[in-house]
Write a protein that holds these residues in place. Structure first.
Motif, PDB file in Angstrom:
ATOM      1  N   ARG A 197       2.162 -15.630  41.530  1.00 28.26           N
ATOM      2  CA  ARG A 197       1.605 -15.931  40.292  1.00 28.26           C
ATOM      3  C   ARG A 197       0.726 -14.755  39.679  1.00 28.26           C
ATOM      4  O   ARG A 197       0.800 -14.413  38.430  1.00 28.26           O
ATOM      5  N   ILE A 198       0.106 -14.074  40.585  1.00 29.45           N
ATOM      6  CA  ILE A 198      -0.649 -12.917  40.159  1.00 29.45           C
ATOM      7  C   ILE A 198       0.199 -11.999  39.355  1.00 29.45           C
ATOM      8  O   ILE A 198       0.261 -11.331  38.562  1.00 29.45           O
ATOM      9  N   ALA A 199       1.254 -11.632  40.407  1.00 32.41           N
ATOM     10  CA  ALA A 199       2.270 -10.602  39.916  1.00 32.41           C
ATOM     11  C   ALA A 199       3.078 -11.118  38.515  1.00 32.41           C
ATOM     12  O   ALA A 199       2.933 -10.088  37.591  1.00 32.41           O
ATOM     13  N   ASP A 200       3.153 -12.226  38.319  1.00 33.85           N
ATOM     14  CA  ASP A 200       3.783 -12.481  36.993  1.00 33.85           C
ATOM     15  C   ASP A 200       2.680 -12.541  35.943  1.00 33.85           C
ATOM     16  O   ASP A 200       3.177 -11.821  34.709  1.00 33.85           O
ATOM     17  N   ARG A 201       1.353 -12.899  36.189  1.00 35.86           N
ATOM     18  CA  ARG A 201       0.495 -12.815  35.133  1.00 35.86           C
ATOM     19  C   ARG A 201       0.217 -11.185  34.762  1.00 35.86           C
ATOM     20  O   ARG A 201       0.086 -10.984  33.453  1.00 35.86           O
ATOM     21  N   LEU A 202       0.296 -10.264  35.738  1.00 33.66           N
ATOM     22  CA  LEU A 202       0.260  -9.125  35.416  1.00 33.66           C
ATOM     23  C   LEU A 202       1.783  -8.289  35.063  1.00 33.66           C
ATOM     24  O   LEU A 202       1.554  -7.061  34.620  1.00 33.66           O
ATOM     25  N   ASP A 214     -11.526  -5.756  39.093  1.00 37.38           N
ATOM     26  CA  ASP A 214     -10.942  -5.992  40.351  1.00 37.38           C
ATOM     27  C   ASP A 214      -9.597  -6.512  40.535  1.00 37.38           C
ATOM     28  O   ASP A 214      -9.049  -5.996  41.459  1.00 37.38           O
ATOM     29  N   LEU A 215      -9.257  -7.411  39.809  1.00 38.13           N
ATOM     30  CA  LEU A 215      -7.959  -7.642  39.695  1.00 38.13           C
ATOM     31  C   LEU A 215      -7.139  -6.585  39.374  1.00 38.13           C
ATOM     32  O   LEU A 215      -5.788  -6.475  40.046  1.00 38.13           O
ATOM     33  N   LEU A 216      -7.059  -5.686  38.451  1.00 41.02           N
ATOM     34  CA  LEU A 216      -6.422  -4.643  38.339  1.00 41.02           C
ATOM     35  C   LEU A 216      -6.489  -3.419  39.322  1.00 41.02           C
ATOM     36  O   LEU A 216      -5.451  -2.598  39.352  1.00 41.02           O
ATOM     37  N   GLU A 217      -7.510  -3.242  40.271  1.00 34.90           N
ATOM     38  CA  GLU A 217      -7.662  -2.292  41.235  1.00 34.90           C
ATOM     39  C   GLU A 217      -6.725  -2.768  42.432  1.00 34.90           C
ATOM     40  O   GLU A 217      -6.661  -1.944  43.077  1.00 34.90           O
ATOM     41  N   ARG A 218      -6.679  -4.113  42.435  1.00 32.95           N
ATOM     42  CA  ARG A 218      -6.091  -4.646  43.962  1.00 32.95           C
ATOM     43  C   ARG A 218      -4.561  -4.673  43.777  1.00 32.95           C
ATOM     44  O   ARG A 218      -4.105  -4.839  42.625  1.00 32.95           O
ATOM     45  N   SER A 264      -5.122  -9.470  46.069  1.00 36.76           N
ATOM     46  CA  SER A 264      -5.675 -10.515  45.347  1.00 36.76           C
ATOM     47  C   SER A 264      -5.383 -11.880  45.675  1.00 36.76           C
ATOM     48  O   SER A 264      -6.202 -12.519  45.813  1.00 36.76           O
ATOM     49  N   ALA A 265      -4.214 -12.054  46.321  1.00 36.12           N
ATOM     50  CA  ALA A 265      -3.857 -13.269  46.892  1.00 36.12           C
ATOM     51  C   ALA A 265      -4.656 -13.582  47.963  1.00 36.12           C
ATOM     52  O   ALA A 265      -4.970 -14.684  48.378  1.00 36.12           O
ATOM     53  N   LEU A 266      -4.761 -12.675  48.848  1.00 38.16           N
ATOM     54  CA  LEU A 266      -5.681 -12.789  50.137  1.00 38.16           C
ATOM     55  C   LEU A 266      -6.808 -12.902  49.817  1.00 38.16           C
ATOM     56  O   LEU A 266      -7.616 -14.163  50.471  1.00 38.16           O
TER      57      LEU A 266
END
Length: 67
Positions: free
Chosen positions: A56-61, A29-33, A38-40
């Motif tokens: 944070r999510i963009a940094d992690r990816l 799910d994280l990789l598809e969004r 994902s933040a929303l």
């Protein structure tokens, strides 16, 4: 997955397999969004802002974020 929700005694191996499935589904799910989507989905009142979560999510990816 339904069997996990109808909780009865489960063996350790079954519990580990079920946990692995949940983690794999969350990762998919994280990789598809997009990071914004994902933040929303992750936002809760009183926690980090949507923009902060997106960063944070963009940094992690390993992505750059326009926010």
């Amino acid at each position: 997955m339904e069997r996990i929700l109808n909780i009865g005694p489960v063996k350790r191996q079954e519990a580990v397999a079920a946990a692995g499935l949940v983690l794999a589904m969350a990762r998919r799910d994280l990789l598809e969004r997009s990071p914004r989507e994902s933040a929303l989905a992750a936002y809760v009142s009183g926690g980090p802002s949507i923009d902060e979560l997106e960063r944070r999510i963009a940094d992690r990816l390993g992505l750059t974020c326009a926010a």
